[in-house]
Design an enzyme around this catalytic site. Sequence first.
Site, PDB file in Angstrom:
ATOM      1  N   LYS A 262     -19.805  32.460 -32.581  1.00 43.72           N
ATOM      2  CA  LYS A 262     -20.074  31.024 -32.709  1.00 43.72           C
ATOM      3  C   LYS A 262     -21.504  30.845 -33.208  1.00 43.72           C
ATOM      4  O   LYS A 262     -22.453  31.277 -32.555  1.00 43.72           O
ATOM      5  CB  LYS A 262     -19.889  30.332 -31.354  1.00 43.72           C
ATOM      6  CG  LYS A 262     -20.338  28.863 -31.340  1.00 43.72           C
ATOM      7  CD  LYS A 262     -20.041  28.177 -29.998  1.00 43.72           C
ATOM      8  CE  LYS A 262     -20.662  26.775 -29.933  1.00 43.72           C
ATOM      9  NZ  LYS A 262     -20.417  26.094 -28.648  1.00 43.72           N
ATOM     10  N   ASP A 267     -26.463  21.884 -31.463  1.00 45.13           N
ATOM     11  CA  ASP A 267     -25.297  21.165 -30.934  1.00 45.13           C
ATOM     12  C   ASP A 267     -25.752  19.871 -30.258  1.00 45.13           C
ATOM     13  O   ASP A 267     -26.143  19.876 -29.093  1.00 45.13           O
ATOM     14  CB  ASP A 267     -24.549  22.066 -29.942  1.00 45.13           C
ATOM     15  CG  ASP A 267     -23.294  21.404 -29.391  1.00 45.13           C
ATOM     16  OD1 ASP A 267     -22.898  20.332 -29.911  1.00 45.13           O
ATOM     17  OD2 ASP A 267     -22.694  21.972 -28.450  1.00 45.13           O
ATOM     18  N   LYS A 274     -24.266  14.494 -26.508  1.00 41.61           N
ATOM     19  CA  LYS A 274     -24.625  15.123 -25.228  1.00 41.61           C
ATOM     20  C   LYS A 274     -25.526  14.190 -24.431  1.00 41.61           C
ATOM     21  O   LYS A 274     -26.518  13.680 -24.940  1.00 41.61           O
ATOM     22  CB  LYS A 274     -25.384  16.434 -25.470  1.00 41.61           C
ATOM     23  CG  LYS A 274     -24.489  17.580 -25.842  1.00 41.61           C
ATOM     24  CD  LYS A 274     -25.171  18.914 -25.590  1.00 41.61           C
ATOM     25  CE  LYS A 274     -24.279  20.059 -26.019  1.00 41.61           C
ATOM     26  NZ  LYS A 274     -23.051  20.187 -25.195  1.00 41.61           N
ATOM     27  N   ASP A 286     -27.210  27.685 -29.558  1.00 40.68           N
ATOM     28  CA  ASP A 286     -25.747  27.648 -29.638  1.00 40.68           C
ATOM     29  C   ASP A 286     -25.186  28.555 -30.741  1.00 40.68           C
ATOM     30  O   ASP A 286     -23.989  28.569 -30.984  1.00 40.68           O
ATOM     31  CB  ASP A 286     -25.284  26.196 -29.823  1.00 40.68           C
ATOM     32  CG  ASP A 286     -23.964  25.905 -29.122  1.00 40.68           C
ATOM     33  OD1 ASP A 286     -23.575  26.686 -28.238  1.00 40.68           O
ATOM     34  OD2 ASP A 286     -23.325  24.900 -29.484  1.00 40.68           O
ATOM     35  N   ARG A 349     -15.023  25.895 -30.344  1.00 43.58           N
ATOM     36  CA  ARG A 349     -13.668  26.451 -30.453  1.00 43.58           C
ATOM     37  C   ARG A 349     -13.040  26.142 -31.808  1.00 43.58           C
ATOM     38  O   ARG A 349     -12.163  26.871 -32.260  1.00 43.58           O
ATOM     39  CB  ARG A 349     -12.812  25.946 -29.285  1.00 43.58           C
ATOM     40  CG  ARG A 349     -12.662  24.465 -29.221  1.00 43.58           C
ATOM     41  CD  ARG A 349     -12.190  23.976 -27.860  1.00 43.58           C
ATOM     42  NE  ARG A 349     -13.251  23.959 -26.858  1.00 43.58           N
ATOM     43  CZ  ARG A 349     -13.076  23.627 -25.578  1.00 43.58           C
ATOM     44  NH1 ARG A 349     -11.871  23.299 -25.140  1.00 43.58           N
ATOM     45  NH2 ARG A 349     -14.090  23.625 -24.741  1.00 43.58           N
TER      46      ARG A 349
HETATM   47  N1  BES Z   1     -22.478  24.572 -26.601  1.00 40.91           N
HETATM   48  C1  BES Z   1     -21.769  23.891 -25.585  1.00 40.91           C
HETATM   49  C2  BES Z   1     -21.608  24.727 -24.323  1.00 40.91           C
HETATM   50  C3  BES Z   1     -22.859  25.085 -23.575  1.00 40.91           C
HETATM   51  C4  BES Z   1     -23.287  24.299 -22.522  1.00 40.91           C
HETATM   52  C5  BES Z   1     -23.563  26.226 -23.879  1.00 40.91           C
HETATM   53  C6  BES Z   1     -24.423  24.637 -21.819  1.00 40.91           C
HETATM   54  C7  BES Z   1     -24.703  26.579 -23.186  1.00 40.91           C
HETATM   55  C8  BES Z   1     -25.134  25.785 -22.149  1.00 40.91           C
HETATM   56  C9  BES Z   1     -20.382  23.516 -26.083  1.00 40.91           C
HETATM   57  O1  BES Z   1     -20.277  23.228 -27.419  1.00 40.91           O
HETATM   58  C10 BES Z   1     -19.961  22.292 -25.335  1.00 40.91           C
HETATM   59  O2  BES Z   1     -20.559  21.285 -25.535  1.00 40.91           O
HETATM   60  N2  BES Z   1     -18.934  22.439 -24.489  1.00 40.91           N
HETATM   61  C11 BES Z   1     -18.441  21.351 -23.716  1.00 40.91           C
HETATM   62  C12 BES Z   1     -16.938  21.344 -23.825  1.00 40.91           C
HETATM   63  C13 BES Z   1     -16.284  20.091 -23.304  1.00 40.91           C
HETATM   64  C14 BES Z   1     -16.684  18.908 -24.157  1.00 40.91           C
HETATM   65  C15 BES Z   1     -14.794  20.269 -23.315  1.00 40.91           C
HETATM   66  C16 BES Z   1     -18.884  21.556 -22.279  1.00 40.91           C
HETATM   67  O3  BES Z   1     -18.933  22.701 -21.820  1.00 40.91           O
HETATM   68  O4  BES Z   1     -19.226  20.583 -21.630  1.00 40.91           O
HETATM   69 ZN    ZN Z   2     -21.671  24.122 -28.649  1.00 39.00          ZN
HETATM   70 MN    MN Z   3     -20.736  21.210 -27.862  1.00 34.88          MN
END
Ligand code: BES
Ligand code: ZN
Ligand code: MN
Length: 497
Positions: A262, A267, A274, A286, A349
């Site tokens: 990835k 992000d 976020k 990320d 994903r």
């Molecule tokens: N890059 C994030 C995941 C992440 C969170 C990595 C904290 C490192 C530290 C990912 O793209 C994301 O935002 N995932 C979401 C998924 C959800 C929206 C289904 C998450 O984990 O909240």
């Molecule tokens: Zn991400």
């Molecule tokens: Mn994300």
Amino acid sequence: MKKAIAPVLHSSHDSKLLETWKGLDAIAIGVKLTEKGPIAQSSLVSKSVIDHFDVNLETEISLWPDFTGKAGEIIELPVGAADGIARLYLVGVGDESRENLRKAGAALGRKTKGSGFTVLDGVVGKKDSVVAHAGALALSQYVWNMKSEVKKKSATSFIIYGDFSSEVEKAKILVEAIYTARDLIHTPSNIKTPAWLASQAQAIAGKKKDISVKVRAGRELSRFGGLRAVGGSSPKPGPRMIEVSYAPKGSSKWPHVVLVGKGITFDTGGVSLKRPYDIMMAMKSDMAGAAAVMSTVMAMPDIKPKVRVTALMMCAENALSGTSQRPSDVITQYDGTTVEILDTDAEGRLVLADGLGYARLELKPDYLVDVATLTGAATLGLGKQYAAMYTRNDRLAKKLHELGNVSGDRVWHMPLVDDYSVGLESDIADLNHIASKGHFSGGSITAALFLEEFVGETNWVHLDIAGTGRSDVDAGEFVKGGTGFGPRLLIEWIASL
Ligand code: BES
Ligand code: ZN
Ligand code: MN
């Protein structure tokens, strides 16, 4: 690319060193934690120190009631300044296990960080702990910044005492891979666009044998619906798929490992922004999965396994803009699967699904491994010391778990819970990507189930490194920021195939 400077690692068992002590600024010897209290290791180095400098280690140790010999503790004594040696480090090594020698290495590395010293390190005795110990010396000294005024301090040199040249060579290969990954992760997102990552991959590959790089952009990505949907939010320069291959002569008959990383260069979450915003700060990391797979393949010419290795870096920025994708969009992934987008922050994903589909359909891998900072949920379950590992292949899981403990990149086998799969159903597409249907929770598991839809019958492993990819503190081998998690485990595993 701005690169951190690694300390210099050597090994030597030249006994003259212990007679002349020439050119050394410091000597380190180990102290064990025993039932009878802290006891200095008996080694050639410690015996020579006692004789030459006329120190009574027992007395010295007893002067420090807090010093128990637990791994990572250090006391510092002045010795024999007339010989040009100013310091003797007594380093706790606990029961001298590999894990404790790793901790001792990290402590000694941190203690001498930025000193420019030449350190004679007599702490490690057994060959099987040298890689961990030497690696920790270097990893704990990592510093990256873009300060315009560079403090010119030469790097620390460690001479690890013993007949360990092949172990130290191996440690150097791993350290180089991890430093490269960390350099990429630490680079700010205004610099590390997907196009910039491609040029870094090309520059590094240019110095290596048997490595080639192919970069896809623009129209060449027409089938990569996930990469385009995410990366279209930042159209200049837009997304890239960077394919880095290790394929020496004769390798077409070897097993083929494909690694998919990835590579989200930042992000924001996109339209599903976020919040609170401080969780966005860490999101320059990320792309840690892409950095890990790239560093792994770049190490192959040094390791020379009889394995063909291809790394696919799925690079895009997840920005908030007029060209961002919307919640409720439907996209078509590389293999033709349609996906209903419900949360633009679940972008990883989508880019991985294209990479996995491409790998399965075009590259015919024997093993397919993806590495991604995929879900906050992975950290909730396991904390920041273990990555979540998903695979249906229990034997492979066991092997990776063991190699994780040996290498220091620890992974825990998590279940692909079939009951949760119904959550991925969609009324208007083949799948929804966040398992919204079932409210099953288990966000790291449902993300893995989504990815599994794209791997067919391939031997597949998914590593969710959201927790392990970044450290909030200087601790052990890690320094605050990108950890460079992954290459040690992957390199060890590929070397074992
Ligand atoms: N890059 C994030 C995941 C992440 C969170 C990595 C904290 C490192 C530290 C990912 O793209 C994301 O935002 N995932 C979401 C998924 C959800 C929206 C289904 C998450 O984990 O909240
Ligand atoms: Zn991400
Ligand atoms: Mn994300």
